[in-house]
Design an enzyme around this catalytic site. Structure first.
Site, PDB file in Angstrom:
ATOM      1  N   CYS A  92       0.858  -1.183   0.000  1.00 36.82           N
ATOM      2  CA  CYS A  92       0.000   0.000   0.000  1.00 36.82           C
ATOM      3  C   CYS A  92       0.894   1.232   0.000  1.00 36.82           C
ATOM      4  O   CYS A  92       1.833   1.331   0.802  1.00 36.82           O
ATOM      5  CB  CYS A  92      -0.899  -0.021   1.236  1.00 36.82           C
ATOM      6  SG  CYS A  92      -1.893   1.479   1.440  1.00 36.82           S
ATOM      7  N   CYS A 134       0.209   3.135   3.781  1.00 43.87           N
ATOM      8  CA  CYS A 134       0.640   2.556   5.068  1.00 43.87           C
ATOM      9  C   CYS A 134       1.762   1.528   4.916  1.00 43.87           C
ATOM     10  O   CYS A 134       2.231   0.991   5.910  1.00 43.87           O
ATOM     11  CB  CYS A 134      -0.536   1.948   5.814  1.00 43.87           C
ATOM     12  SG  CYS A 134      -1.155   0.389   5.129  1.00 43.87           S
ATOM     13  N   CYS A 152      -1.376 -10.501  -7.609  1.00 42.82           N
ATOM     14  CA  CYS A 152      -1.818 -11.608  -6.760  1.00 42.82           C
ATOM     15  C   CYS A 152      -1.850 -11.066  -5.329  1.00 42.82           C
ATOM     16  O   CYS A 152      -0.809 -10.826  -4.722  1.00 42.82           O
ATOM     17  CB  CYS A 152      -0.824 -12.759  -6.907  1.00 42.82           C
ATOM     18  SG  CYS A 152      -1.304 -14.247  -6.044  1.00 42.82           S
TER      19      CYS A 152
END
Length: 144
Positions: A104, A107, A129
């Site tokens: 991400c 974060c 995936c």
């Protein structure tokens, strides 16, 4: 210039917490995958076979990562997407170059891996995936 949607998060935004803060807000399995770079069990994830219309967000910070329109059934046992929402993920090459780790952008939670050139008939010939436990799903169908 097109207006930026709330789904496109600039990679410069930061959402960092200490380990004890993450443990307080994530389940033990989410912590293992998102913070310790673990992996879901193949074929057991909540979103592996979900193809409803909506948005997949980071389970750690809520950043929108993937639209259902980019999800496809790769048969790999994990949710697969051919592209992410622009600016939502970071890709880091792993040793050997076979795959890229995806995290991400906000974060830094571990999401999974990107594989390229596997021959899928998708617009990008990529397979993101992604671990189900690292995602939260929001349906665009208001009755859900």
């Amino acid at each position: 210039m097109a207006a930026m949607t709330t789904a496109a998060i600039p990679a410069t935004r930061s959402f960092q917490k200490q380990e004890e803060e993450w443990r307080a807000v994530l389940s033990p399995e989410q912590f293992r995958v998102l913070r310790l770079k673990g992996t879901d069990k193949r074929g057991k994830g909540e979103y592996t076979k979900k193809f409803e219309e909506g948005t997949y967000s980071c389970a750690g910070c809520g950043t929108a990562l993937y639209k259902s329109t980019t999800k496809f059934d790769s048969g790999c046992g994990w949710p697969a997407f051919f592209d992410a929402i622009p600016g939502a993920i970071k890709q880091t090459p792993e040793a050997g170059g076979r795959r890229m780790e995806i995290t991400c952008a906000v974060c830094d939670g571990h999401l999974g891996h990107v594989f390229k050139g596997e021959g899928y008939s998708t617009p990008t010939d990529q397979r993101h995936c992604v671990n189900s436990v690292s995602l939260k799903f929001a349906s665009t169908n208001s009755s859900q």
